[in-house]
Enzyme design. Structure first.
Site, mmCIF file in Angstrom:
data_model
loop_
_atom_site.group_PDB
_atom_site.id
_atom_site.type_symbol
_atom_site.label_atom_id
_atom_site.label_comp_id
_atom_site.label_asym_id
_atom_site.label_seq_id
_atom_site.Cartn_x
_atom_site.Cartn_y
_atom_site.Cartn_z
ATOM 1 N N GLN A 103 1.336 9.913 16.668
ATOM 2 C CA GLN A 103 0.039 10.716 17.188
ATOM 3 C C GLN A 103 -0.263 10.597 18.399
ATOM 4 O OE1 GLN A 103 -2.855 9.869 13.952
ATOM 5 N NE2 GLN A 103 -4.452 10.855 15.189
ATOM 6 N N SER A 144 5.372 4.160 16.222
ATOM 7 C CA SER A 144 4.055 4.153 15.320
ATOM 8 C C SER A 144 4.415 5.318 14.184
ATOM 9 C CB SER A 144 2.797 4.504 16.005
ATOM 10 O OG SER A 144 1.706 4.320 15.057
ATOM 11 N N LEU A 145 3.722 6.253 13.975
ATOM 12 C CA LEU A 145 4.014 7.200 13.278
ATOM 13 C C LEU A 145 5.596 7.785 13.009
ATOM 14 C CD1 LEU A 145 2.978 9.566 11.151
ATOM 15 C CD2 LEU A 145 2.423 10.793 13.432
ATOM 16 N N ARG A 204 -1.579 8.003 4.659
ATOM 17 C CA ARG A 204 -1.629 7.018 5.937
ATOM 18 C C ARG A 204 -2.804 7.575 6.842
ATOM 19 N NH1 ARG A 204 0.536 6.280 11.184
ATOM 20 N NH2 ARG A 204 1.323 4.236 11.724
ATOM 21 N N HIS A 246 -3.604 0.312 14.693
ATOM 22 C CA HIS A 246 -2.934 -0.872 14.905
ATOM 23 C C HIS A 246 -3.668 -2.074 15.225
ATOM 24 C CE1 HIS A 246 0.778 1.287 14.528
ATOM 25 N NE2 HIS A 246 0.116 2.197 15.476
ATOM 26 N N GLN A 303 3.377 -2.285 10.430
ATOM 27 C CA GLN A 303 2.827 -1.687 11.590
ATOM 28 C C GLN A 303 1.461 -0.942 11.543
ATOM 29 O OE1 GLN A 303 2.968 2.581 11.144
ATOM 30 N NE2 GLN A 303 5.347 2.500 11.825
#
Length: 317
Positions: free
Chosen positions: A11, A92-93, A117, A203, A252
């Site tokens: 993102q 991440s994503l 998510r 996070h 994560q």
């Protein structure tokens, strides 16, 4: 011998018009990916990717599937040209697209997870308002100490959320605590401190409240052992089994993105070329700063995609 890593963005890489350069040249991608994605989500995701409006595309439950889908479609185009990675990683994503690339997860299952998510993350600020800030030029240990002291003094969650490159760290947590971290980071000698315009405290421990719901969805999803080597940015280490693939996605949610360590471990394993697969060029920039000797290609528009295809296929031949 050249070793290529595909890296997948998270993102923050979204923009209106992303992926349009792909469907203009390969119209069959609409029926292969975009229409099924729209139907699966009950959302005009394709139109939002290509036309916006930007305000909708910035909404976390839309942003995350949009970035993911653009990466998966870009991956298809690379595959059509015979371009394959030696190893994959995602920021991440981006780990969802990396696991799809590695054969550990079906793309439609991953899309459903990514949508959930984003939806769950968007609810966090309603209960515990949070924010994020980038800190440039402080050692990780110094910033970790500042976060720990403020969390202990206030009882508010705040911690280092992203280790993006040797100079750039990101903190995440309750807004009041992040504001105080920013103030103390400046006093400690940070070269720059930037309040990030993001809607969710990614996070951070604030995500604990949605962890159980998301873990349930992960448990109901079919994972497989990766058929291509994967390094997880949640651990900076390898993912070798189906159980490990699910575990890193669970970890994560609240854990740190260890991108510096991930890229360093990739280069230590012989990777000397990075291809950023998907929208934006942020991840490519981080890779250049962490591994300046490596070659980095991005795929964000038609010109850069052609350059990446030309460079990688020429090397293969």
């Amino acid at each position: 011998m050249t070793r290529t890593a595909f890296v997948f963005p998270g993102q923050g890489s979204q923009r209106v018009g992303m992926g349009r350069h792909l469907v203009e040249r390969w119209p069959d991608l609409v029926d292969r990916y975009y229409r099924p994605a729209d139907d699966l989500l009950g959302l005009p995701l394709s139109r939002l990717c290509w036309e916006g409006p930007e305000a909708c595309l910035q909404d976390t439950p839309v942003t995350q599937p949009a970035v993911f889908l653009t990466s998966v479609v870009t991956l298809d185009v690379l595959g059509r040209h015979g371009v394959r990675p030696d190893v994959v990683a995602g920021h991440s994503l981006g780990e969802y697209a990396a696991l799809v690339c590695a054969g550990a997860l079906d793309w439609q299952d991953a899309l459903a997870l990514v949508r959930l998510r984003g939806e769950l993350m968007a609810t966090v600020n309603d209960r515990a308002p949070g924010s994020m800030a980038a800190v440039i030029g402080l050692a990780p240990s110094t910033l970790e100490g500042i976060c720990a002291d403020i969390a202990a003094a206030t009882g508010l969650a705040v911690d280092v959320a992203n280790d993006n490159d040797p100079a750039q760290l990101v903190v995440s947590g309750r807004t009041e605590a992040v504001t105080e971290v920013m103030r103390q980071a400046r006093l400690a000698g940070a070269l720059r401190v930037v309040d990030l315009n993001v809607p969710v405290s990614f996070h951070s421990a604030l995500m604990d409240g949605i962890a159980a719901d998301f873990a349930e969805a992960l448990d109901e999803t079919a994972f497989r052992a990766p058929s291509v080597p994967v390094l997880s940015a949640a651990t900076a280490g390898p993912v070798t089994t189906a159980a490990e693939a699910a575990a890193v996605l669970r970890r994560q949610l609240t854990g740190r993105v260890r991108w510096t360590g991930t890229v360093r471990n990739l280069t230590a394993a012989g990777v000397d070329r990075f291809v950023e697969v998907g929208p934006g060029r942020v991840l490519g920039g981080l890779c250049r700063r962490i591994a300046p000797e490596a070659r980095v290609r991005t795929t964000d528009d038609a010109r850069r995609l052609d350059q990446a295809l030309g460079a990688v296929t020429a090397a293969v031949v």
